[in-house]
Design an enzyme around this catalytic site. Sequence first.
Site, mmCIF file in Angstrom:
data_model
loop_
_atom_site.group_PDB
_atom_site.id
_atom_site.type_symbol
_atom_site.label_atom_id
_atom_site.label_comp_id
_atom_site.label_asym_id
_atom_site.label_seq_id
_atom_site.Cartn_x
_atom_site.Cartn_y
_atom_site.Cartn_z
ATOM 1 N N THR A 173 -11.681 -65.420 -24.915
ATOM 2 C CA THR A 173 -11.496 -64.440 -23.921
ATOM 3 C C THR A 173 -11.634 -62.917 -24.679
ATOM 4 O O THR A 173 -11.532 -63.113 -25.846
ATOM 5 C CB THR A 173 -9.932 -64.471 -23.486
ATOM 6 O OG1 THR A 173 -10.137 -65.656 -22.551
ATOM 7 C CG2 THR A 173 -9.492 -63.230 -22.500
ATOM 8 N N ARG A 201 -8.854 -72.458 -10.521
ATOM 9 C CA ARG A 201 -7.605 -72.039 -11.240
ATOM 10 C C ARG A 201 -7.832 -70.604 -11.706
ATOM 11 O O ARG A 201 -8.722 -70.233 -12.226
ATOM 12 C CB ARG A 201 -7.520 -72.957 -12.594
ATOM 13 C CG ARG A 201 -6.553 -72.700 -13.407
ATOM 14 C CD ARG A 201 -7.100 -71.730 -14.556
ATOM 15 N NE ARG A 201 -6.249 -71.735 -15.910
ATOM 16 C CZ ARG A 201 -6.221 -70.912 -16.937
ATOM 17 N NH1 ARG A 201 -7.445 -70.010 -16.829
ATOM 18 N NH2 ARG A 201 -5.386 -70.738 -17.693
ATOM 19 N N THR A 224 -4.434 -63.259 -25.166
ATOM 20 C CA THR A 224 -5.444 -64.368 -25.229
ATOM 21 C C THR A 224 -4.864 -65.619 -25.436
ATOM 22 O O THR A 224 -3.905 -65.700 -26.226
ATOM 23 C CB THR A 224 -6.537 -64.002 -26.001
ATOM 24 O OG1 THR A 224 -7.583 -65.474 -25.992
ATOM 25 C CG2 THR A 224 -6.204 -63.842 -27.337
ATOM 26 N N GLY A 227 -3.277 -69.646 -20.465
ATOM 27 C CA GLY A 227 -2.883 -68.690 -19.712
ATOM 28 C C GLY A 227 -1.552 -69.060 -18.617
ATOM 29 O O GLY A 227 -0.871 -68.115 -18.419
HETATM 30 N N1 ASP Z 1 -5.983 -66.673 -21.040
HETATM 31 C C1 ASP Z 1 -7.162 -67.202 -20.727
HETATM 32 C C2 ASP Z 1 -6.963 -68.087 -19.508
HETATM 33 O O1 ASP Z 1 -6.013 -68.951 -19.665
HETATM 34 C C3 ASP Z 1 -7.876 -68.107 -21.859
HETATM 35 C C4 ASP Z 1 -8.164 -67.283 -23.206
HETATM 36 O O2 ASP Z 1 -7.542 -66.366 -23.351
HETATM 37 O O3 ASP Z 1 -9.107 -67.884 -23.978
HETATM 38 O O4 ASP Z 1 -7.636 -67.931 -18.885
#
Ligand code: ASP
Length: 304
Positions: A173, A201, A224, A227
């Site tokens: 992310t 989702r 990040t 989630g």
């Molecule tokens: N936080 C993001 C999610 O759960 C994924 C990530 O940060 O890589 O969608």
Amino acid sequence: MISSENYGIVVHGGAGVMSNLTEAQQKIIEQKLTKTLIASYQILENGGSSIDAVEFAVSEFEDSPLFNAGKGSVYASNETQEMDASIMYGKNRLAGAVASVRVIKNPVKLARAVAEETSHVLLVGDGAETFAKKNGLEIVDPIYFYSEKNLKRLKKLKNKVAENSSVQDKIGTVGAVAIDKAGNISAATSTGGMTNKMPGRVGDSPIIGSGTWAQNGVCGVSSTGHGEFFIKYQVAREVCTRMEYLNQSLKESTTNIINELKDIGASGGLIAIDKDANISTPFNTDGMIRGSITSNKTLSVEIY
Ligand code: ASP
């Protein structure tokens, strides 16, 4: 406008398993971060707003296949890509977000349009895309996001799930947090979510208070990681709440939270900036792509 000497920007390109990055790949990522940081910092140096700086940085990352956002978005279990993004302006708590969008070139720009052009905070799916078309945002064919590499990642992950072996994916992310010369703090986050997620989702990235938070006089955060945990623990807001009510420093608040997340098996990290342009970038994974520039002109870009 009261002009402050303390301004700056911090960005991330995701936290996770980085051990499979080759030196050449690391170099390309570091170059992209450096270039984006310098251009975003220029906005602040010229007296521009922190919301312009974070939107710019995140949209640059969305245009790159290097990160899991926009062009580089990972695949859901049904081999589609659904993107989430959010943005917040700490001066007046202006906030906008989009989730499960599939044809928007820059979800962060759409999030900003939701904040500025509607009376809502979060638009999802078809409604968000219809609004984007009406507002002249750039629409692309889903083929624009096609990635052989990300499809392979999906297949590999599916096999691991089938074998019941431990699943650790590189997550990537992107986010940016900045404070401008006027002391206004902004934050933005954008993602393709997690590989092999269920269609529909939605993660923390478009959830204000979880993936993104900006509060003038206190701090700004972009998260990040896994989630679902970041939603349940309201991570981005929690950083600022502890500073506000427990008088913790940015470093104390952010590192405690990331350590507590580790204790409950929640992997990830965050970037944060406080009202004096102090920066903190803790993570509990083996790496987090991150970088910053502040008004003392120090540029830093790191992965491990
Ligand atoms: N936080 C993001 C999610 O759960 C994924 C990530 O940060 O890589 O969608």
